[in-house]
Design a protein around this motif. Sequence first.
Motif, PDB file in Angstrom:
ATOM      1  N   THR A1029      50.132  32.993  68.357  1.00 47.06           N
ATOM      2  CA  THR A1029      51.137  33.921  67.853  1.00 47.06           C
ATOM      3  C   THR A1029      51.161  33.859  66.337  1.00 47.06           C
ATOM      4  OG1 THR A1029      53.443  34.588  67.969  1.00 47.06           O
ATOM      5  CG2 THR A1029      53.021  32.248  67.892  1.00 47.06           C
ATOM      6  N   VAL A1030      51.487  34.983  65.708  1.00 44.61           N
ATOM      7  CA  VAL A1030      51.542  35.095  64.254  1.00 44.61           C
ATOM      8  C   VAL A1030      52.975  34.803  63.820  1.00 44.61           C
ATOM      9  CG1 VAL A1030      51.172  36.600  62.279  1.00 44.61           C
ATOM     10  CG2 VAL A1030      49.699  36.796  64.291  1.00 44.61           C
ATOM     11  N   VAL A1031      53.149  33.908  62.860  1.00 48.53           N
ATOM     12  CA  VAL A1031      54.487  33.525  62.405  1.00 48.53           C
ATOM     13  C   VAL A1031      54.822  34.101  61.050  1.00 48.53           C
ATOM     14  CG1 VAL A1031      54.467  31.409  63.738  1.00 48.53           C
ATOM     15  CG2 VAL A1031      53.601  31.376  61.404  1.00 48.53           C
ATOM     16  N   ALA A1032      53.882  34.799  60.393  1.00 45.93           N
ATOM     17  CA  ALA A1032      54.164  35.387  59.085  1.00 45.93           C
ATOM     18  C   ALA A1032      53.420  36.710  58.990  1.00 45.93           C
ATOM     19  CB  ALA A1032      53.742  34.462  57.942  1.00 45.93           C
ATOM     20  N   ASP A1033      54.126  37.745  58.464  1.00 44.27           N
ATOM     21  CA  ASP A1033      53.492  39.048  58.294  1.00 44.27           C
ATOM     22  C   ASP A1033      52.326  38.936  57.317  1.00 44.27           C
ATOM     23  OD1 ASP A1033      55.372  39.967  59.942  1.00 44.27           O
ATOM     24  OD2 ASP A1033      56.601  40.953  58.416  1.00 44.27           O
ATOM     25  N   HIS A1034      51.273  39.665  57.598  1.00 44.76           N
ATOM     26  CA  HIS A1034      50.124  39.707  56.698  1.00 44.76           C
ATOM     27  C   HIS A1034      49.657  41.157  56.588  1.00 44.76           C
ATOM     28  CE1 HIS A1034      46.352  39.076  54.706  1.00 44.76           C
ATOM     29  NE2 HIS A1034      45.671  39.531  55.748  1.00 44.76           N
ATOM     30  N   GLU A1035      49.814  41.727  55.376  1.00 46.20           N
ATOM     31  CA  GLU A1035      49.444  43.121  55.178  1.00 46.20           C
ATOM     32  C   GLU A1035      48.448  43.299  54.033  1.00 46.20           C
ATOM     33  OE1 GLU A1035      52.981  45.239  54.532  1.00 46.20           O
ATOM     34  OE2 GLU A1035      53.778  44.940  56.562  1.00 46.20           O
ATOM     35  N   LYS A1036      48.185  42.249  53.259  1.00 47.51           N
ATOM     36  CA  LYS A1036      47.340  42.376  52.079  1.00 47.51           C
ATOM     37  C   LYS A1036      45.999  41.691  52.324  1.00 47.51           C
ATOM     38  CE  LYS A1036      51.364  42.393  49.059  1.00 47.51           C
ATOM     39  NZ  LYS A1036      52.014  41.759  47.905  1.00 47.51           N
ATOM     40  N   GLY A1037      44.988  42.125  51.601  1.00 48.32           N
ATOM     41  CA  GLY A1037      43.669  41.517  51.720  1.00 48.32           C
ATOM     42  C   GLY A1037      42.568  42.541  51.549  1.00 48.32           C
ATOM     43  N   GLY A1038      41.356  42.106  51.831  1.00 49.83           N
ATOM     44  CA  GLY A1038      40.209  42.987  51.680  1.00 49.83           C
ATOM     45  C   GLY A1038      40.054  43.924  52.857  1.00 49.83           C
ATOM     46  N   PRO A1039      38.965  44.656  52.861  1.00 48.16           N
ATOM     47  CA  PRO A1039      38.734  45.629  53.948  1.00 48.16           C
ATOM     48  C   PRO A1039      38.554  44.969  55.298  1.00 48.16           C
ATOM     49  CG  PRO A1039      36.782  45.410  52.558  1.00 48.16           C
ATOM     50  CD  PRO A1039      37.869  44.676  51.833  1.00 48.16           C
ATOM     51  N   VAL A1044      48.609  42.057  60.502  1.00 46.98           N
ATOM     52  CA  VAL A1044      49.364  41.531  61.638  1.00 46.98           C
ATOM     53  C   VAL A1044      50.819  41.366  61.230  1.00 46.98           C
ATOM     54  CG1 VAL A1044      47.421  40.349  62.737  1.00 46.98           C
ATOM     55  CG2 VAL A1044      48.757  39.173  60.958  1.00 46.98           C
ATOM     56  N   ARG A1045      51.679  41.314  62.231  1.00 46.78           N
ATOM     57  CA  ARG A1045      53.115  41.141  62.033  1.00 46.78           C
ATOM     58  C   ARG A1045      53.572  39.864  62.721  1.00 46.78           C
ATOM     59  NH1 ARG A1045      55.316  44.864  58.351  1.00 46.78           N
ATOM     60  NH2 ARG A1045      54.244  46.871  58.602  1.00 46.78           N
ATOM     61  N   SER A1046      54.670  39.354  62.252  1.00 46.92           N
ATOM     62  CA  SER A1046      55.232  38.161  62.864  1.00 46.92           C
ATOM     63  C   SER A1046      55.575  38.444  64.306  1.00 46.92           C
ATOM     64  CB  SER A1046      56.486  37.719  62.102  1.00 46.92           C
ATOM     65  OG  SER A1046      57.074  36.621  62.729  1.00 46.92           O
ATOM     66  N   GLY A1047      55.108  37.577  65.224  1.00 45.04           N
ATOM     67  CA  GLY A1047      55.349  37.752  66.648  1.00 45.04           C
ATOM     68  C   GLY A1047      54.178  38.345  67.398  1.00 45.04           C
ATOM     69  N   ASP A1048      53.181  38.910  66.672  1.00 45.93           N
ATOM     70  CA  ASP A1048      52.008  39.447  67.361  1.00 45.93           C
ATOM     71  C   ASP A1048      51.199  38.323  68.008  1.00 45.93           C
ATOM     72  OD1 ASP A1048      52.816  41.862  66.498  1.00 45.93           O
ATOM     73  OD2 ASP A1048      51.277  42.115  64.945  1.00 45.93           O
ATOM     74  N   VAL A1049      50.498  38.647  69.084  1.00 42.77           N
ATOM     75  CA  VAL A1049      49.622  37.693  69.780  1.00 42.77           C
ATOM     76  C   VAL A1049      48.169  38.092  69.517  1.00 42.77           C
ATOM     77  CG1 VAL A1049      48.946  36.737  72.004  1.00 42.77           C
ATOM     78  CG2 VAL A1049      51.348  37.260  71.542  1.00 42.77           C
ATOM     79  N   VAL A1050      47.356  37.143  69.051  1.00 41.64           N
ATOM     80  CA  VAL A1050      45.950  37.418  68.738  1.00 41.64           C
ATOM     81  C   VAL A1050      45.082  36.377  69.435  1.00 41.64           C
ATOM     82  CG1 VAL A1050      46.484  38.478  66.515  1.00 41.64           C
ATOM     83  CG2 VAL A1050      46.078  36.021  66.629  1.00 41.64           C
ATOM     84  N   GLU A1051      43.765  36.697  69.540  1.00 37.99           N
ATOM     85  CA  GLU A1051      42.792  35.787  70.130  1.00 37.99           C
ATOM     86  C   GLU A1051      41.842  35.295  69.041  1.00 37.99           C
ATOM     87  OE1 GLU A1051      40.877  38.001  73.130  1.00 37.99           O
ATOM     88  OE2 GLU A1051      42.582  38.011  74.504  1.00 37.99           O
ATOM     89  N   LEU A1052      41.587  34.015  69.011  1.00 39.35           N
ATOM     90  CA  LEU A1052      40.697  33.429  68.028  1.00 39.35           C
ATOM     91  C   LEU A1052      39.237  33.733  68.419  1.00 39.35           C
ATOM     92  CD1 LEU A1052      40.344  31.707  65.517  1.00 39.35           C
ATOM     93  CD2 LEU A1052      40.385  29.695  66.975  1.00 39.35           C
ATOM     94  N   VAL A1053      38.493  34.281  67.429  1.00 39.65           N
ATOM     95  CA  VAL A1053      37.084  34.622  67.654  1.00 39.65           C
ATOM     96  C   VAL A1053      36.167  33.618  66.985  1.00 39.65           C
ATOM     97  CG1 VAL A1053      35.326  36.398  67.330  1.00 39.65           C
ATOM     98  CG2 VAL A1053      37.667  37.046  67.898  1.00 39.65           C
ATOM     99  N   GLN A1054      36.458  33.313  65.693  1.00 38.54           N
ATOM    100  CA  GLN A1054      35.560  32.418  64.951  1.00 38.54           C
ATOM    101  C   GLN A1054      36.333  31.726  63.853  1.00 38.54           C
ATOM    102  OE1 GLN A1054      31.825  34.099  63.612  1.00 38.54           O
ATOM    103  NE2 GLN A1054      31.787  32.830  61.810  1.00 38.54           N
ATOM    104  N   GLN A1055      35.959  30.463  63.610  1.00 41.48           N
ATOM    105  CA  GLN A1055      36.548  29.709  62.516  1.00 41.48           C
ATOM    106  C   GLN A1055      35.752  29.959  61.253  1.00 41.48           C
ATOM    107  OE1 GLN A1055      36.670  25.527  63.205  1.00 41.48           O
ATOM    108  NE2 GLN A1055      37.323  25.033  61.134  1.00 41.48           N
ATOM    109  N   GLY A1056      36.477  30.258  60.150  1.00 46.84           N
ATOM    110  CA  GLY A1056      35.820  30.505  58.879  1.00 46.84           C
ATOM    111  C   GLY A1056      36.116  29.408  57.893  1.00 46.84           C
ATOM    112  N   ASP A1057      35.660  29.632  56.656  1.00 47.30           N
ATOM    113  CA  ASP A1057      35.905  28.680  55.583  1.00 47.30           C
ATOM    114  C   ASP A1057      37.185  29.029  54.848  1.00 47.30           C
ATOM    115  OD1 ASP A1057      33.575  27.387  56.249  1.00 47.30           O
ATOM    116  OD2 ASP A1057      32.340  28.635  54.898  1.00 47.30           O
TER     117      ASP A1057
END
Length: 1123
Positions: A1029-1039, A1044-1057
């Motif tokens: 689950t996402v605990v903090a809104d995220h609206e900024k970044g690259g393309p 995502v919004r706080s409370g959304d449910v996502v699936e982990l695909v790959q770990q990055g650096d």
Amino acid sequence: MTGSRLSLLCRDLWALWLLLKAGADEIMHQDIVPLCAADIQDQLKKRFAYLSGGRGQDGSPVITFPDYPAFSEIPDKEFQNVMTYLTSIPSLQDAGIGFILVIDRRRDKWTSVKASVLRIAASFPANLQLVLVLRPTGFFQRTLSDIAFKFNRDDFKMKVPVIMLSSVPDLHGYIDKSQLTEDLGGTLDYCHSRWLCQRTAIESFALMVKQTAQMLQSFGTELAETELPNDVQSTSSVLCAHTEKKDKAKEDLRLALKEGHSVLENLGELQAEGSEPGVNQDQLDNQATVQRLLAQLNETEAAFDEFWAKHQQKLEQCLQLRHFEQGFREVKAILDTVCQKIATFTDIGNSLAHVEHLLRDLASFEEKSSVSVERARALSLDGEQLIENKHYAVDSIRPKCQELRHLCDQFSADIVRRRGLLSKSLELHRRLETSLKWCDEGIYLLASQPVDKCQSQDGAEAALQEIEKFLETSAENKIQELNTIYKEYESILNQDLMEHVRKVFQKQASMEEVFHRRQASLKKLAARQTRPVQPVAPRPEALAKSPCPSPGIRRGSENSSSEGGALRRGPYRRAKSEMSESRQGRGSAGEEEESLAILRRHVMSELLDTERAYVEELLCVLEGYAAEMDNPLMAHLLSTGLHSKKDVLFGNMEEIYHFHNRIFLRELENYTDCPELVGRCFLERMEDFQIYEKYCQNKPRSESLWRQCSDCPFFQECQRKLDHKLSLDSYLLKPVQRITKYQLLLKEMLKYSKNCEGAEDLQEALSSILGILKAVNDSMHLIAITGYDGNLGDLGKLLMQGSFSVWTDHKRGHTKVKELARFKPMQRHLFLHEKAVLFCKKREENGEGYEKAPSYSYKQSLNMAAVGITENVKGDAKKFEIWYNAREEVYIVQAPTPEIKAAWVNEIRKVLTSQLQACREASQHRALEQSQSLPLPAPTSTSPSRGNSRNLKKLEERKTDPLSLEGYVSSAPLPKPPEKGKGWSKTSHSLEAPEDDGGWSSAEEQVNSSDAEEDGGLGLKKLVPGKYTVVADHEKGGPDALVVRSGDVVELVQQGDEGLWYVRDPTTGKEGWVPASSLSVQLGPSGSAQCLSSSGSSPGSAVLSNSSSCSEGGQAPFSDLQG
């Protein structure tokens, strides 16, 4: 002189009163029959005894008992009443001789004769002289009576002298025929019904005379003892009351005299025949009594008329002085209030509209006060007239007249001085507005000049001519000398106004400087055209850098926001967009934008017009109703239920008025030329709109008070003075209507401003206003909660409220309770706060209007720090679970609709997530403090990060929120997305959450707690595949970043650096990078359902558990919800 005249008048009145009292006493002391014929009329009609008016030889009255078969059946009470009445009719002299009773029992039996004689002798109330009995005429009864009378002679002698007569002729030997009626062989004319009517009329007149005498005596006593009142109202009331009583007394006298003459007229014929044998003595006595009463009534009326004339003169002389004194007190109080109010008028306005409003207020105030001033002048003339008429209180009247003239002259002088200051202020603001308008027109002129046309010589010359022509208007539009303005308007300048003048002058100078630069540039273009030159038009942003503020900025806002932020709120963005459109040369788009601009101006105009009308209506209510409740001249119109209830009736309307009049309306006027930016005005003042919550909470009490006192004369008088067609309750509803009107206007403005600069602000302002309306509605429910011992404010903000069906299931409960819980739901109204959820029982609605609101009985509360939820309950999509203390207590909640359930689950999830995040931050903070005081251990190969020192360094370099992706993309591009098929494998890990479970798990968070403790809680945790689950809104970044919004449910695909993770949104199918720290909860397998608890563990670790709580305190108290 005054005292001597009054004392002489009182002495005359007292003498007249003694004369009136003597006449009334003579009437009242006359013997009036205590028992009237009208009272025993039915008994007299039986005619078992009557008083014919006949007399014996010595003048004894004769009472006849005719043959009456049912004599023995007459009740003793009736017999006694008739005897008492008949014996009271003759005069005292005749009655003193003794009565002669004639008992006719010729057709009766001896036994009845004996009983009748003995009953009469025993019950007769007066003196008896003789009893004559006509015994039965039958042979047997006659013989029996002779024998019985001889044997019982002694008994009769002991009671009363009785003479037994055998025939009527024997009776004539004792009483003359002329004194006996025809049935006894006499010639006396007697009709029982006529006698009864005459007696009723005479007694009615006698009673009327007595009542009239009593009334006159009482009224005379009241008049004689009346003291002169000290005020107009009391004097007028006394005079009116006495006049009404006098008129009633005169009417009673007139009716009594009329009744007496009528009775006397009926007896008049008998007076002429008084010497004839047919006229009996009782009739003559009755006629003499009526004549005597009439004479006494005439004398009493004459004395009363003379007495009343003197009394009326005394009261009228007193009324003149009291009326003048009361009028003086009233007028002086009003003029003192008016002068004090004028002294408080110190505001000279901060804008042209404000000054015009102040002038209108002054004119309205002068118009309203002119009535009082004219009344004061008229009262002064009345006083002078009294002095000319040589009133006895001249020494008291003359100083009051002088004081009234002085107050009127002072009022006129204050009004003239106040109007002069406002006229000066109006003149100055007009000049400032003219200068600002001239500057804005110049800015728009520069922005509207096409750049491509200025490249040619002709175009440059044309633009140059436009500029020169515009500059020629500067003499009549701009401020010439700042010092001259300061000197000319020194009498009205305050610090704020001087600052405003200075800023306008600076803006004017900056605009002229820009014009001169453009003019010089155009002159060069017009002079040499050797090669094409691309002139650069001045950008509105450059103009905004000048020290003068834009019209969109309110005065006094410089302290609350940065200069750049304030200048962005000016209208120059509009000029920029217009210039950009001219560059693009799209005619259709420009026409569409112009149409939208016109519509925006219409909405803005409606907003301002309705706002001004709203402010005026609030002012009318406060001045025309609220202020009048404190006016002593209106106090007599107030009902007792309204005393000290002004705050209840009007709430905080005065606070609302001051906010709109002094702040909000003036700031709205600054956005007249840029309506698309008006959302900023709402956002800046959103906290101030919270005052409406207090007003709405008081509205039920206000409406209840209004219904109780709506018919009070005070409200009717105020409505008449204000010339309002609607009553006060319609105006008390205005604030509620206004706060709901804003969201409609903002929606309209947003519809026409979607592509404008201020669209986001408008959307945010609309959401905020809707949030305030929701908060107001929620608070109306919140204040209806009863039975809660604590302070509801300690529970945090109220997030949601609604009605649900609730089942309970407790581990420690009895088996029957568990079984019943499955079938018997409880209807509960839930209130979700930031720190607790309250269970209440909704009561029936009562009352009308705002009083028709439900009440809630408090039953139970659960501390959110120990609460968990299960989103899905098998068998019903509308149910979810709220469990407490690791499922020791479970509440199955059924929402009315799946949508309501989803909203509640999402809101509870946010609360639990925020609590979990707070626990983590606290743990990290404590770990950071420990790391600063202890040596940091060397990083190990199992650490999920590259070392705490490196992470700390990077965080300090980024200076951004660790949960924000912006910090990771500020210096380097995002990693490339993974190739398809190279993500996490669903079969390679056993901790992946089932696809069909969409809830939140209460399983422990998979994190290396020992590593986290060693790293001080600062290292980025290593995540395992699965759902998060996402605990903090995220609206900024690259393309490649995923929004995502706080409370959304996502699936982990790959770990990055660098702490970034590539995830997929299962609902939309979109993938992208997000900060690893934004993912808070791992979804894993659980028993039967997925659930979330805001549990935490010991400091230094962020372990999610179904048995431990974030709260460091004990468990929240629990009691049965059944109620």
